[in-house]
Design a protein around this motif. Structure first.
Motif, PDB file in Angstrom:
ATOM      1  N   UNK A 219       0.843  -1.202   0.000  1.00  0.00           N
ATOM      2  CA  UNK A 219       0.000   0.000   0.000  1.00  0.00           C
ATOM      3  C   UNK A 219       0.875   1.248   0.000  1.00  0.00           C
ATOM      4  N   UNK A 220       1.922   1.235   0.802  1.00  0.00           N
ATOM      5  CA  UNK A 220       2.838   2.374   0.850  1.00  0.00           C
ATOM      6  C   UNK A 220       3.465   2.605  -0.517  1.00  0.00           C
ATOM      7  N   UNK A 221       3.883   1.548  -1.186  1.00  0.00           N
ATOM      8  CA  UNK A 221       4.505   1.692  -2.501  1.00  0.00           C
ATOM      9  C   UNK A 221       3.530   2.276  -3.523  1.00  0.00           C
ATOM     10  N   UNK A 222       2.288   1.821  -3.501  1.00  0.00           N
ATOM     11  CA  UNK A 222       1.306   2.340  -4.458  1.00  0.00           C
ATOM     12  C   UNK A 222       0.982   3.802  -4.172  1.00  0.00           C
ATOM     13  N   UNK A 223       0.845   4.147  -2.904  1.00  0.00           N
ATOM     14  CA  UNK A 223       0.582   5.543  -2.563  1.00  0.00           C
ATOM     15  C   UNK A 223       1.767   6.423  -2.948  1.00  0.00           C
ATOM     16  N   UNK A 224       2.968   5.926  -2.741  1.00  0.00           N
ATOM     17  CA  UNK A 224       4.162   6.679  -3.135  1.00  0.00           C
ATOM     18  C   UNK A 224       4.183   6.917  -4.634  1.00  0.00           C
ATOM     19  N   UNK A 225       3.824   5.888  -5.398  1.00  0.00           N
ATOM     20  CA  UNK A 225       3.804   6.029  -6.857  1.00  0.00           C
ATOM     21  C   UNK A 225       2.822   7.114  -7.280  1.00  0.00           C
ATOM     22  N   UNK A 226       1.646   7.123  -6.678  1.00  0.00           N
ATOM     23  CA  UNK A 226       0.640   8.130  -7.041  1.00  0.00           C
ATOM     24  C   UNK A 226       1.133   9.540  -6.736  1.00  0.00           C
ATOM     25  N   UNK A 227       1.769   9.721  -5.585  1.00  0.00           N
ATOM     26  CA  UNK A 227       2.254  11.051  -5.238  1.00  0.00           C
ATOM     27  C   UNK A 227       3.397  11.461  -6.162  1.00  0.00           C
ATOM     28  N   UNK A 228       4.287  10.526  -6.494  1.00  0.00           N
ATOM     29  CA  UNK A 228       5.369  10.850  -7.421  1.00  0.00           C
ATOM     30  C   UNK A 228       4.816  11.245  -8.789  1.00  0.00           C
ATOM     31  N   UNK A 229       3.786  10.549  -9.255  1.00  0.00           N
ATOM     32  CA  UNK A 229       3.172  10.893 -10.536  1.00  0.00           C
ATOM     33  C   UNK A 229       2.608  12.317 -10.488  1.00  0.00           C
ATOM     34  N   UNK A 230       1.952  12.647  -9.399  1.00  0.00           N
ATOM     35  CA  UNK A 230       1.421  14.005  -9.246  1.00  0.00           C
ATOM     36  C   UNK A 230       2.554  15.012  -9.223  1.00  0.00           C
ATOM     37  N   UNK A 231       3.627  14.690  -8.498  1.00  0.00           N
ATOM     38  CA  UNK A 231       4.777  15.583  -8.450  1.00  0.00           C
ATOM     39  C   UNK A 231       5.387  15.820  -9.820  1.00  0.00           C
ATOM     40  N   UNK A 232       5.454  14.791 -10.639  1.00  0.00           N
ATOM     41  CA  UNK A 232       5.990  14.954 -11.992  1.00  0.00           C
ATOM     42  C   UNK A 232       5.106  15.864 -12.828  1.00  0.00           C
ATOM     43  N   UNK A 233       3.783  15.736 -12.648  1.00  0.00           N
ATOM     44  CA  UNK A 233       2.876  16.624 -13.377  1.00  0.00           C
ATOM     45  C   UNK A 233       3.051  18.077 -12.929  1.00  0.00           C
ATOM     46  N   UNK A 234       3.193  18.291 -11.624  1.00  0.00           N
ATOM     47  CA  UNK A 234       3.395  19.640 -11.123  1.00  0.00           C
ATOM     48  C   UNK A 234       4.701  20.224 -11.655  1.00  0.00           C
ATOM     49  N   UNK A 235       5.776  19.431 -11.644  1.00  0.00           N
ATOM     50  CA  UNK A 235       7.064  19.908 -12.127  1.00  0.00           C
ATOM     51  C   UNK A 235       7.011  20.211 -13.619  1.00  0.00           C
ATOM     52  N   UNK A 236       6.332  19.354 -14.375  1.00  0.00           N
ATOM     53  CA  UNK A 236       6.216  19.569 -15.806  1.00  0.00           C
ATOM     54  C   UNK A 236       5.465  20.849 -16.121  1.00  0.00           C
ATOM     55  N   UNK A 237       4.372  21.085 -15.403  1.00  0.00           N
ATOM     56  CA  UNK A 237       3.584  22.303 -15.623  1.00  0.00           C
ATOM     57  C   UNK A 237       4.409  23.549 -15.279  1.00  0.00           C
TER      58      UNK A 237
END
Length: 241
Positions: A219-237
């Motif tokens: 569960x921790x790994x999946x939640x981490x993946x979701x937050x990292x994906x969001x972080x990449x979108x924020x950085x890209x924008x």
């Protein structure tokens, strides 16, 4: 020792102005290992700035274990904002950058100074750790998500192009699906530009180490993946803007 930035092509210097911490965050061992907050007096900081600028460095990053507590142990007591005003008035052609600053220490005066002075990089790193007030309380963080949101929204309003980073802990003991969704929802709509994600892991000697309700590793790994994906979108924008 002599400072020679040209050898490695470096132009930035990291200047530690404070060490130690007296906060009680449940996941952190630093107060035990580093001791009480200790400040480099302003005269010492300014002397080091003289030395660094004379060596040719063009940027100085101010750092500390708990940077926002700068000056509280001095007599007479002073604040980080007092030091920043001293640095803003120095004669050297250098740019100052603030390293990680706890949200409760990032005062309106600091935001206003960075926004109006060309001596400071428009860059903030403000560790959030979580967006669920319940989790913030368990972590022993002394602010709410509402207070954090007001702070970063104000920075974005004052400085439309500012870089605003944060740290996030995922999978802290007791984190429920509802807690995590509050975190994910806030990050997706936040003005943050980059996020460092830390999957929770036990540290002996911390209050969190003794807490029950540990979150399953998958569960921790999946939640981490979701937050990292969001972080990449924020950085890209942010880069695209």
């Amino acid at each position: 020792a002599a400072l020679e930035p040209g050898i490695a092509g470096r132009t930035a210097f990291t200047l530690r102005v404070q060490t130690g911490c007296a906060e009680a965050c449940a996941y952190c061992i630093i107060p035990t290992t580093r001791g009480r907050p200790r400040t480099v007096p302003p005269d010492g900081v300014l002397a080091e700035v003289d030395r660094v600028a004379a060596a040719g460095f063009k940027e100085i990053a101010l750092t500390g274990v708990h940077l926002g507590s700068y000056g509280r142990d001095l007599a007479p007591r002073m604040s980080l904002l007092d030091l920043l005003h001293d640095l803003a008035d120095c004669s050297h052609d250098v740019l100052f950058r603030l390293s990680s600053l706890e949200p409760m220490d990032c005062s309106p005066g600091i935001v206003d100074l960075v926004a109006t002075s060309n001596r400071f990089a428009q860059h903030f790193h403000l560790p959030l750790q979580h967006a669920s007030n319940r989790m913030l309380a368990v972590m022993r963080r002394p602010y709410t998500i509402e207070q954090y949101s007001v702070l970063v929204d104000r920075i974005r309003e004052r400085m439309p192009d500012a870089s605003i980073g944060s740290d996030i802990i995922v999978g802290f003991p007791g984190e429920t699906d509802e807690d995590f969704e509050q975190l994910a929802s806030y990050l997706a709509r936040s003005p943050l530009t980059h996020v460092h994600v830390f999957p929770y892991s036990d540290r002996p000697g911390t209050a969190a180490f003794l807490m029950g309700a540990k979150v399953n590793g998958s569960v921790v790994r999946e939640r981490s993946r979701r937050v990292r994906d969001t972080g990449q979108r924020l950085s890209g924008a942010f880069r695209d803007s």
